[in-house]
Every structure is written in structure tokens, then in C-alpha cells.
Design an enzyme around this catalytic site. Structure first.
Site, PDB file in Angstrom:
ATOM      1  N   GLU A 180     -28.241  -2.546 -21.502  1.00 22.05           N
ATOM      2  CA  GLU A 180     -29.016  -2.870 -20.313  1.00 22.05           C
ATOM      3  C   GLU A 180     -29.206  -1.552 -19.567  1.00 22.05           C
ATOM      4  OE1 GLU A 180     -27.119  -5.355 -17.417  1.00 22.05           O
ATOM      5  OE2 GLU A 180     -29.010  -5.785 -16.391  1.00 22.05           O
TER       6      GLU A 180
ATOM      7  N   ARG B 284     -13.863  -5.473 -26.717  1.00 26.26           N
ATOM      8  CA  ARG B 284     -14.389  -4.218 -26.207  1.00 26.26           C
ATOM      9  C   ARG B 284     -13.268  -3.189 -26.095  1.00 26.26           C
ATOM     10  NH1 ARG B 284     -17.150  -6.528 -21.267  1.00 26.26           N
ATOM     11  NH2 ARG B 284     -18.296  -4.608 -21.551  1.00 26.26           N
TER      12      ARG B 284
ATOM     13  N   LYS C 202     -18.664  -0.421 -15.347  1.00 26.99           N
ATOM     14  CA  LYS C 202     -19.797   0.246 -14.728  1.00 26.99           C
ATOM     15  C   LYS C 202     -19.729   0.146 -13.215  1.00 26.99           C
ATOM     16  CE  LYS C 202     -23.471  -0.056 -18.016  1.00 26.99           C
ATOM     17  NZ  LYS C 202     -24.677  -0.771 -18.447  1.00 26.99           N
TER      18      LYS C 202
END
Length: 566
Positions: free
Chosen positions: A35, A261, A271
Site C-alpha cells: 500500500e 510477519r 508504520k
RNA sequence: UGGGGUGUCGCCAAGCGGUAAGGCACGGGACUUUGACUCCCGCAUUCGUAGGUUCGAAUCCUGCCACCCCAGCCA
């Protein structure tokens, strides 16, 4: 490019292999769906490794697809940076470059199809009301009063949504699945929402945008993706992913595979929090060398090979895990040890005067640039009466097992002579300022007397013939886990909430020292191993004449460890 | 208390019924004009736990425990 040749495998590749063996797919086709709302970090390197690595492994194709279905969060500037980072890592999207937003038309058409098929409806419930009616984890939800509108009415409403007749939040298109499903994602999830907002790719062509759960399977199917890898939190969404594929009646059915992850100790990986570090000024920017972003690591001097090696060694599995930073640093050291040129620089200078060396006389010594790679050549270094050594390499009152210099002691200066410390000049506080030493003129490196052994070897620099430079020494951004404070209940504070309190105030230290002349000519990005100090990289910000080096990672130091334990 | 996952050495991670790979970390030794590197050697009688099946289980079955994810018109 690497990985494809590796014999290492993982559970994902075994699944893919089974699909191939069973004839379920002819040509493996994966996709990388970032994204465009931030910079890529080391966690993304694993996504890239998994998706690109799978394509490579099976001689398949990789699509790069920007997942830009939410104009509120995404920006054009990240699109370029992400491509740059992926290329830096050494991967190429041989299947093509795509944007999720370019499928808005197809998504819309499929939404109309679902409406006509009675599989989707326009719901007028407010967000709050919808939340109430969704039920809870343990209680089923209730059907929306708008659930049984006719296809005609739904179509009309949906078209008017698209036409911009309704303000944000007033209506939403929902999949008609099962409000009593134990899987909350299946309780009539939203497929389209109204968002009067320009999109960085499509401008104001649209005021309704598809949700991830609707758009992603469609994009995958349209592109002919065979294997769609994502992280664990999407496991609950897989039934919905499959539902969309079936409802849209695609002939091909991409398989979604989830994996854990990457997490790294002493490293912030979300993020949101990385953004906070930047916005609150704890770091200089997204590419600050302390940041776990690919841009930060690149600036720090890590090579892509090391990052790839690290991700591969960390492994791919489904168990939640936190990999130790030591593994990354090991990979960086191993990589740099082979390619970095050896060089000498003194970070904290202490002057040495060789009393038996003629004033004004100098000698030019030749040193190899790499002990294992003669092809990397040699360099000339000036030796003379006045030199600098590292302050830490001298002790007035040394403990046992101190292999460096002390009053009356002898050490070899790397590539030069053995010297003995005769006298120490100190300042008012008793700190040594000048060491008066004598050189053993017969001990010159490579000469007849060179065989004489002394316990230590020091790096040094000629006082006059050296360049001043700045070095930035980096430590992890977060303190050790042990440093986590306890709240009044005695529970440890979760890392994520209070990571600001765990920030390491010593994460960057600036020192000014002297380097051998060769370093003055270094180019940004050049890697060096400073003897016994660590691996350094020329910083891109470096100015000619006064180079700036970032220390990428320090050498292991068994002496420091022993001294600490004592 | 619903659903979906995961639990193998300090940290990762192989293992897929035949008697615990590998890497990092750590400890010991050799070598060393970088206390680095390299090189040897050591490092889980045991696989969350309790039972069961079997000649034989980390691998199959059952119960229990722990941890993670899910109630966005984010992805």
C-alpha cells in the site's frame, strides 16, 4: 538475483510444489501488493522475499501491484520510493506493474453482478448502527433491515452512490452472506464505501471505493495470480476471499497462503510508530540510518545481499516470532567482511611521539586493502614521528589481559613498527595527552625483525598526513528488553504503547577523528572496515575534504566483553 | 464463554510413525601484524502438558494449558 538456486525450502514452497505436481497450476504467478502509504522496512523485505522468491524459485512471474483502494491514506510520492527500494533489494517485477485502482471499473461491474445475483445489497445503516447489529465475538449479528431490497432497488441505489448523490458514510454496499457466522468477517462485510475524495491515480473519477476484501481477490484473479501470500491476520479473511472469487464466478481461483510477519528485537516495526518517530523528530527522517526502513539501512551502509540473506535465514513459518537483532548484524558483518576495504582511522585520538624517530622524516608504507582479496589492491600510508592512536588503546593502569599499550608496554602498529611507551604526559585531570614512545627500528612490518611477537596490534594514523573526518556511531533505537519499566501492577509495559520511553538516547553518537588519506577520497556508499572499530560506510551527506562515515555495525569485541564482566 | 491460528534449545527453524537438521547467540580451544575473520569442540534422552493407540510417536487420537489474530464504511 538469488534465492532461486537455494536448496532451502519452506512450507509455502511445499504447498506451491504440491499444486504444481497436482496440475493445479501451470505457471506460478505471485504478486507484491504494497500500500503506497509509507516507506518499505525490513518487514517488507520478508514480504518481498516470500512473493518474489516464490516466483523466482518456480520460474514464475511476479507482479508489483500498488494496493491503492483507499485514497484517504495513500500518496503518489511513496509509489516511486517503493519501486526504488524493491529494485535496490535486487528484485524485478517481471509480471508487470499494476495499480489496484486501475481495476475500479471491473470491481464496479462485478459489484453490479453481485447485486443482480442477489449476493450484495445497499445498506443505509449508520456505521454505529451497523456495528451494533454485527453482534459480538460470542453472539450472532442481526440482519440489516435493508438486506432484502430488490435487485432493482439495489442497482438504482448503487448507481446513485456512484453518481455522487449521497454524502460520505450514508450508505454502503454489503455482501449478503451470514450475519450469524462465527467468523465476523462473513457477517455481511462492506464491499464499497462512499468517499468523496480525489485519488492519486484516478483523480475524481470515483466517489465510491472498493474495500480491500472485495478488491484484492478480484485483482488477484484478474491478473491470473496463482498464489497470493499475505500475513497471518488475513487467515480469518480467507473464507471471504474465496467467497468473492466464487461469487464473481472467476474461472481461476488464486490460493491465499498466510505466514507470520517479521519482528526484530529492539526494533520498531509498525508504520504507525515509525511515522511517529519521524513526526516527533526522534529521528531525522524515514531514511535516518537508525530507521529499520530499507532506505535507512541502505544509508547506514547495509548491502542488499545482507538483508536478503537475513530474511532467508530468519525463515518463513506460521509461528509468531521475534528474531534477534544479532542475526541481522551477523549477516551484515559476514557480507561486509568480504567486500569492505580495510582502512585505518582513529575515532578518539591520542598523540604518540616517537622520540627516536628523526624529526621531519617520513616513510611510506604499503598496506593491503583486504587480507583475503589481493585483487583489491594496496594503498600507501605515511609513517612518521608524530602519530595518533585510539584513546581506548592506552591505559595508564592496565588490568591483566590488556593486550594494548600501557607505560613500559609494547605493541605493534599495524603494518609498521613495534613501539614501546616510555613516558606519558597528562593534563591537569591526569588524563594522558601525549605518549612518548620509542620505535623498534628493526621490527618494520615485512622486514627482518618483523617476526618478533607482541601481544597487541593497534591501528594508527600519521598526525600530519591524515584527514579529519566525522563518524556517526549507531546503536539500536530501542533499549534492551530488560530496560522495560514496570507499572504499578508489576506488569511490563507493552513495547508498542510505550516505545517512546524505551528509546535509546545513545542511538547516535558523533565523534571527530583522523583517517588515513585514502578515506578522504572515498565515494559515498564505499564500505570500509576500520581496524578493530567496526564496519563503516561513507555517508551520502559527506562533503569533500571532511568525509562523514556511518558505522554500520561494530566488530565483535571480546576484550570489551571480558572487561565488562570483570 | 464464538471463530481462526500457533506452541521443537536463549532466538529463529527443520522434522510429515522409525528413534531430535541447520543458523544466530553462548562456552571452550587453535590460529592471528585487525582481541576481527577462519578453524575445531561443546550446546534439547527431549519436542506446551496429561493420557491413549503402536513393537516404536515431536510426528496419530483425546483432554487440558499458554500465546497471537478477528466485532474498520483500514489494509
Amino acid at each position: 538475483m538469488q534465492d532461486a538456486k537455494s536448496s532451502r525450502t519452506n512450507f509455502i514452497w511445499e504447498i506451491v510444489q504440491q499444486d504444481i505436481d497436482a496440475g493445479r497450476c501451470e505457471r506460478v504467478h505471485t504478486r507484491l501488493p504494497p500500500e503506497p502509504n509509507g516507506w518499505l522496512h525490513i518487514g517488507h523485505a520478508k514480504n518481498i522475499y516470500v512473493n518474489a522468491g516464490t516466483a523466482l524459485r518456480f520460474d514464475g512471474l511476479l507482479n508489483l501491484r500498488f494496493d491503492d483502494t483507499n485514497p484517504a491514506k495513500e500518496e503518489q510520492e511513496f509509489v516511486d520510493g517503493i519501486q526504488n527500494d524493491i529494485r535496490w533489494l535486487g528484485y524485478e517485477w517481471n509480471g508487470g506493474l499494476f495499480f489496484g485502482s486501475s481495476y475500479f471499473g471491473q470491481c464496479y461491474d462485478l459489484a453490479e453482478k453481485l447485486i443482480r445475483d442477489g449476493k450484495a445489497y445497499v445498506c443505509d445503516l449508520s456505521q454505529e448502527k451497523m456495528r451494533e447489529m454485527r453482534g459480538t465475538l460470542t453472539t450472532p449479528g442481526q440482519n440489516s433491515p435493508y438486506r432484502d431490497r430488490s435487485a432493482e432497488e439495489n442497482l438504482d441505489l448503487f448507481r446513485r452512490m456512484r453518481a455522487g448523490e449521497f454524502p460520505n458514510g450514508t450508505r454502503v454496499l454489503r455482501a449478503k452472506i451470514d450475519m450469524a457466522s462465527p467468523n465476523i468477517n462473513m457477517r455481511d462485510p462492506a464491499l464499497y464505501r462512499i468517499l468523496h475524495m480525489p485519488h492519486h491515480q484516478t483523480g475524481d473519477a470515483w466517489c465510491i471505493y472498493p474495500m480491500y476484501d472485495f478488491a484484492h481477490p478480484i485483482q488477484d484473479a484478474l491478473e491470473g495470480i496463482t498464489h497470493s501470500m499475505c500475513s497471518l491476520e488475513y487467515e480469518d479473511h480467507r473464507p471471504l476471499y474465496d467467497w468473492v472469487i466464487e461469487a464473481c464466478a472467476f474461472p481461476n481461483h488464486p490460493r491465499q497462503i498466510e505466514y507470520a510477519r517479521l519482528n526484530l528485537t529492539r526494533t520498531i516495526m509498525s508504520k504507525r510508530y515509525l511515522r511517529k518517530l519521524v513526526e516527533e523528530g526522534h529521528v531525522a527522517g524515514w531514511d535516518d540510518p537508525r530507521m529499520p526502513t530499507l532506505a535507512g539501512m541502505r544509508r547506514r551502509g547495509y548491502r542488499a545481499d545482507a538483508v536478503r540473506d537475513f530474511v532467508e535465514r530468519a525463515g518463513v513459518a506460521k509461528a509468531d516470532s521475534v528474531v534477534e537483532l544479532a542475526l541481522l548484524e551477523h549477516c551484515v558483518r559476514e557480507d561486509l567482511g568480504d567486500v569492505a576495504a580495510r582502512a585505518m582511522a582513529v575515532l578518539k585520538p591520542l598523540k604518540v611521539v616517537l622520540t627516536n624517530w628523526p624529526e621531519g622524516h617520513t616513510e611510506t608504507l604499503t598496506l593491503e586493502n583486504h587480507p583475503d582479496h589481493p585483487e583489491m589492491g594496496e594503498r600507501a600510508v605515511t609513517f612518521g614521528r608524530e602519530l595518533y592512536i585510539e584513546q581506548d588503546d592506552f591505559m595508564l593502569d592496565p588490568p591483566k589481559k590488556f593486550f594494548r599499550l600501557f607505560p613500559g608496554g609494547e605493541v605493534r602498529l599495524k603494518g609498521a613498527y613495534i613501539i614501546r611507551c616510555d613516558e606519558v604526559e597528562t593534563d591537569a585531570d591526569g588524563n594522558p595527552t601525549v605518549l612518548k614512545c620509542t620505535a623498534d627500528l628493526t621490527s618494520k612490518s615485512g622486514g627482518e625483525g618483523a617476526a618478533r611477537k607482541v601481544k597487541g596490534t593497534l591501528h594508527w594514523v600519521h598526525a600530519a598526513d591524515s584527514v579529519p573526518f566525522e563518524a556517526r556511531l549507531y546503536e539500536p533505537l530501542l533499549n534492551d528488553e530488560d530496560a522495560v519499566e514496570e507499572d504499578t501492577e508489576g506488569d511490563t509495559i507493552p513495547e508498542k504503547k510505550d516505545f517512546i520511553a524505551r528509546l535509546n538516547p545513545q542511538s547516535m553518537q558523533v565523534v571527530h577523528g583522523f583517517a588515513e588519506p585514502a578515506l578522504g577520497q572515498a565515494q559515498p556508499g564505499d564500505k570500509f572496515q576500520f581496524l578493530r572499530v567496526g564496519y563503516f560506510a561513507m555517508d551520502p551527506d559527506s562533503k569533500p575534504g571532511r568525509p562523514v562515515f556511518n558505522r554500520t555495525v561494530s566488530l565483535k569485541d571480546s576484550w570489551a566483553k571480558a572487561a565488562q564482566q570483570a
